[in-house]
Scaffold this motif. Structure first.
Motif, PDB file in Angstrom:
ATOM      1  N   THR A  69     -11.024  -1.007  -3.198  1.00 37.07           N
ATOM      2  CA  THR A  69     -11.344  -2.018  -2.601  1.00 37.07           C
ATOM      3  C   THR A  69     -10.335  -2.241  -1.738  1.00 37.07           C
ATOM      4  O   THR A  69      -9.688  -1.086  -0.709  1.00 37.07           O
ATOM      5  N   ASP A  70     -10.214  -3.313  -0.714  1.00 43.22           N
ATOM      6  CA  ASP A  70      -9.706  -3.647   0.626  1.00 43.22           C
ATOM      7  C   ASP A  70      -8.408  -3.225   0.337  1.00 43.22           C
ATOM      8  O   ASP A  70      -7.786  -3.430  -0.974  1.00 43.22           O
ATOM      9  N   ASN A  71      -7.753  -2.467   1.053  1.00 43.32           N
ATOM     10  CA  ASN A  71      -6.303  -2.256   0.961  1.00 43.32           C
ATOM     11  C   ASN A  71      -5.470  -3.663   1.208  1.00 43.32           C
ATOM     12  O   ASN A  71      -5.522  -4.713   2.248  1.00 43.32           O
ATOM     13  N   GLY A  72      -4.266  -3.801   0.654  1.00 37.84           N
ATOM     14  CA  GLY A  72      -3.693  -4.791   0.467  1.00 37.84           C
ATOM     15  C   GLY A  72      -4.654  -5.901  -0.654  1.00 37.84           C
ATOM     16  O   GLY A  72      -3.415  -6.496  -1.187  1.00 37.84           O
ATOM     17  N   SER A  73      -5.368  -5.756  -1.476  1.00 36.45           N
ATOM     18  CA  SER A  73      -6.183  -6.890  -2.425  1.00 36.45           C
ATOM     19  C   SER A  73      -5.038  -7.341  -3.371  1.00 36.45           C
ATOM     20  O   SER A  73      -5.025  -6.605  -4.036  1.00 36.45           O
ATOM     21  N   SER A  74      -5.595  -8.313  -3.912  1.00 39.18           N
ATOM     22  CA  SER A  74      -4.885  -8.732  -5.207  1.00 39.18           C
ATOM     23  C   SER A  74      -5.453  -7.761  -6.295  1.00 39.18           C
ATOM     24  O   SER A  74      -4.355  -7.767  -7.140  1.00 39.18           O
ATOM     25  N   ILE A  75      -6.146  -7.650  -6.377  1.00 30.60           N
ATOM     26  CA  ILE A  75      -7.064  -6.016  -7.546  1.00 30.60           C
ATOM     27  C   ILE A  75      -6.286  -5.053  -7.097  1.00 30.60           C
ATOM     28  O   ILE A  75      -6.312  -4.291  -7.952  1.00 30.60           O
ATOM     29  N   GLY A  76      -5.970  -4.686  -6.200  1.00 32.28           N
ATOM     30  CA  GLY A  76      -5.268  -3.199  -6.045  1.00 32.28           C
ATOM     31  C   GLY A  76      -3.659  -2.938  -5.381  1.00 32.28           C
ATOM     32  O   GLY A  76      -3.196  -2.671  -6.425  1.00 32.28           O
ATOM     33  N   ARG A  77      -2.838  -4.407  -5.568  1.00 29.53           N
ATOM     34  CA  ARG A  77      -1.830  -4.456  -5.727  1.00 29.53           C
ATOM     35  C   ARG A  77      -1.514  -4.871  -7.655  1.00 29.53           C
ATOM     36  O   ARG A  77      -0.768  -4.119  -8.154  1.00 29.53           O
ATOM     37  N   LYS A  78      -2.112  -5.907  -8.779  1.00 31.73           N
ATOM     38  CA  LYS A  78      -2.385  -5.327  -9.698  1.00 31.73           C
ATOM     39  C   LYS A  78      -2.775  -4.270 -10.417  1.00 31.73           C
ATOM     40  O   LYS A  78      -1.967  -4.065 -11.066  1.00 31.73           O
ATOM     41  N   ALA A  79      -4.129  -3.473 -10.042  1.00 30.28           N
ATOM     42  CA  ALA A  79      -3.740  -2.144 -10.368  1.00 30.28           C
ATOM     43  C   ALA A  79      -2.203  -1.528 -10.217  1.00 30.28           C
ATOM     44  O   ALA A  79      -1.756  -0.503 -11.173  1.00 30.28           O
ATOM     45  N   GLN A  80      -1.741  -1.295  -8.860  1.00 35.51           N
ATOM     46  CA  GLN A  80      -0.897  -0.760  -8.849  1.00 35.51           C
ATOM     47  C   GLN A  80       0.356  -1.259  -9.921  1.00 35.51           C
ATOM     48  O   GLN A  80       1.697  -0.109 -10.298  1.00 35.51           O
ATOM     49  N   ARG A  81       0.808  -2.829 -10.442  1.00 33.56           N
ATOM     50  CA  ARG A  81       1.816  -3.270 -11.332  1.00 33.56           C
ATOM     51  C   ARG A  81       1.170  -3.117 -12.126  1.00 33.56           C
ATOM     52  O   ARG A  81       2.305  -2.112 -13.499  1.00 33.56           O
ATOM     53  N   ASP A  82      -0.196  -2.598 -13.473  1.00 34.82           N
ATOM     54  CA  ASP A  82      -0.794  -1.967 -13.951  1.00 34.82           C
ATOM     55  C   ASP A  82       0.098  -0.736 -14.680  1.00 34.82           C
ATOM     56  O   ASP A  82       0.289  -0.724 -15.837  1.00 34.82           O
ATOM     57  N   ALA A  83      -0.604  -0.197 -13.375  1.00 40.27           N
ATOM     58  CA  ALA A  83      -0.176   1.321 -13.435  1.00 40.27           C
ATOM     59  C   ALA A  83       1.897   1.857 -13.615  1.00 40.27           C
ATOM     60  O   ALA A  83       2.493   2.349 -14.525  1.00 40.27           O
ATOM     61  N   ALA A  84       2.969   0.794 -12.458  1.00 38.40           N
ATOM     62  CA  ALA A  84       4.457   1.466 -12.881  1.00 38.40           C
ATOM     63  C   ALA A  84       4.102   0.661 -14.548  1.00 38.40           C
ATOM     64  O   ALA A  84       5.576   0.820 -14.735  1.00 38.40           O
ATOM     65  N   ARG A  85       3.604  -0.455 -15.412  1.00 40.85           N
ATOM     66  CA  ARG A  85       4.221  -0.764 -16.320  1.00 40.85           C
ATOM     67  C   ARG A  85       3.313   0.172 -17.425  1.00 40.85           C
ATOM     68  O   ARG A  85       4.146  -0.288 -18.495  1.00 40.85           O
ATOM     69  N   ILE A  86       2.267   0.272 -17.497  1.00 46.33           N
ATOM     70  CA  ILE A  86       2.135   1.609 -17.993  1.00 46.33           C
ATOM     71  C   ILE A  86       2.963   2.995 -17.962  1.00 46.33           C
ATOM     72  O   ILE A  86       3.428   3.565 -19.510  1.00 46.33           O
ATOM     73  N   GLU A  87       3.856   3.479 -16.912  1.00 53.00           N
ATOM     74  CA  GLU A  87       4.438   4.499 -16.994  1.00 53.00           C
ATOM     75  C   GLU A  87       5.692   4.498 -17.709  1.00 53.00           C
ATOM     76  O   GLU A  87       6.172   4.582 -18.120  1.00 53.00           O
ATOM     77  N   LYS A  88       6.317   2.613 -17.693  1.00 56.60           N
ATOM     78  CA  LYS A  88       7.377   2.197 -17.957  1.00 56.60           C
ATOM     79  C   LYS A  88       7.439   2.330 -19.263  1.00 56.60           C
ATOM     80  O   LYS A  88       8.530   2.959 -20.592  1.00 56.60           O
ATOM     81  N   ARG A  89       6.519   2.004 -19.919  1.00 59.01           N
ATOM     82  CA  ARG A  89       5.681   1.715 -21.402  1.00 59.01           C
ATOM     83  C   ARG A  89       6.138   3.454 -22.290  1.00 59.01           C
ATOM     84  O   ARG A  89       6.615   3.705 -22.995  1.00 59.01           O
ATOM     85  N   ALA A 148      -3.183   6.793 -15.909  1.00 58.43           N
ATOM     86  CA  ALA A 148      -2.465   5.483 -14.956  1.00 58.43           C
ATOM     87  C   ALA A 148      -2.529   5.508 -13.623  1.00 58.43           C
ATOM     88  O   ALA A 148      -2.697   4.263 -12.687  1.00 58.43           O
ATOM     89  N   ASN A 149      -2.082   6.291 -12.990  1.00 63.25           N
ATOM     90  CA  ASN A 149      -1.577   6.852 -11.230  1.00 63.25           C
ATOM     91  C   ASN A 149      -3.184   6.222 -11.041  1.00 63.25           C
ATOM     92  O   ASN A 149      -3.159   6.469  -9.970  1.00 63.25           O
ATOM     93  N   SER A 150      -3.623   7.537 -11.465  1.00 61.78           N
ATOM     94  CA  SER A 150      -4.777   8.268 -11.041  1.00 61.78           C
ATOM     95  C   SER A 150      -6.318   6.980 -10.614  1.00 61.78           C
ATOM     96  O   SER A 150      -7.092   6.553  -9.960  1.00 61.78           O
ATOM     97  N   ASN A 151      -5.847   6.360 -11.965  1.00 64.19           N
ATOM     98  CA  ASN A 151      -6.990   4.605 -12.531  1.00 64.19           C
ATOM     99  C   ASN A 151      -6.443   3.915 -10.962  1.00 64.19           C
ATOM    100  O   ASN A 151      -7.116   2.762 -10.880  1.00 64.19           O
ATOM    101  N   ALA A 152      -5.620   3.419 -10.852  1.00 61.34           N
ATOM    102  CA  ALA A 152      -4.289   2.453  -9.448  1.00 61.34           C
ATOM    103  C   ALA A 152      -5.067   3.283  -8.371  1.00 61.34           C
ATOM    104  O   ALA A 152      -5.419   2.455  -7.490  1.00 61.34           O
ATOM    105  N   ASN A 153      -4.710   4.442  -8.413  1.00 65.32           N
ATOM    106  CA  ASN A 153      -5.407   4.951  -6.927  1.00 65.32           C
ATOM    107  C   ASN A 153      -6.743   4.714  -6.530  1.00 65.32           C
ATOM    108  O   ASN A 153      -7.064   4.000  -5.503  1.00 65.32           O
ATOM    109  N   ARG A 154      -7.840   4.861  -8.037  1.00 63.26           N
ATOM    110  CA  ARG A 154      -9.318   4.881  -7.384  1.00 63.26           C
ATOM    111  C   ARG A 154      -9.299   3.535  -7.194  1.00 63.26           C
ATOM    112  O   ARG A 154     -10.329   3.062  -6.061  1.00 63.26           O
TER     113      ARG A 154
END
Length: 137
Positions: free
Chosen positions: A85-105, A74-80
């Motif tokens: 994408t651009d730094n701070g883009s909405s897609i990048g932030r969503k990927a980081q949120r998804d990675a955090a949610r996957i880690e929690k699950r 999850a973390n490597s996919n979010a980093n990819r």
């Protein structure tokens, strides 16, 4: 005419029997190779030479390793995604949120699975102890 039909019927039955035998032997070859099965030697049965605590530790270690692999993926996919994408883009932030949610699950699922392992091994140990008590009396 009936002799011809009887002969054709015998040939049909013989052919069906041969095809069934070939299919049975062919299918049996796959069952003899258990290397492709998911951990065929790992049984959660306390009747083996291992004690229940050894079985618990082996299975818990497997669950923890699986959870770590899921979190790493999850973390490597979010980093990819973040790199693509651009730094701070909405897609990048969503990927980081998804990675955090996957880690929690993954952590929740691992702890729930480990509790289930504890319950199952303890139940098996209690059953074995009860059987030993019955035969010792």
């Amino acid at each position: 005419m009936t002799n011809l039909l009887a002969a054709m019927g015998r040939w049909a039955v013989t052919a069906l029997f041969c095809i069934s035998a070939i299919a049975f032997v062919w299918q049996g070859a796959f069952f003899s190779n258990t290397a492709a099965m998911a951990a065929p030697g790992t049984l959660v049965i306390a009747a083996r030479t291992e004690t229940g605590s050894e079985i618990q530790q082996d299975n818990k270690g497997f669950v923890q390793d699986a959870a770590e692999k899921v979190k790493d993926a999850a973390n490597s996919n979010a980093n990819r995604v973040d790199d693509a994408t651009d730094n701070g883009s909405s897609i990048g932030r969503k990927a980081q949120r998804d990675a955090a949610r996957i880690e929690k699950r993954a952590n929740e699922d691992a702890s729930r699975t480990q509790r289930a392992i504890d319950n199952n091994v303890n139940a098996v140990e209690r059953a074995v102890d009860n059987i030993k008590d019955v035969f010792s009396k």
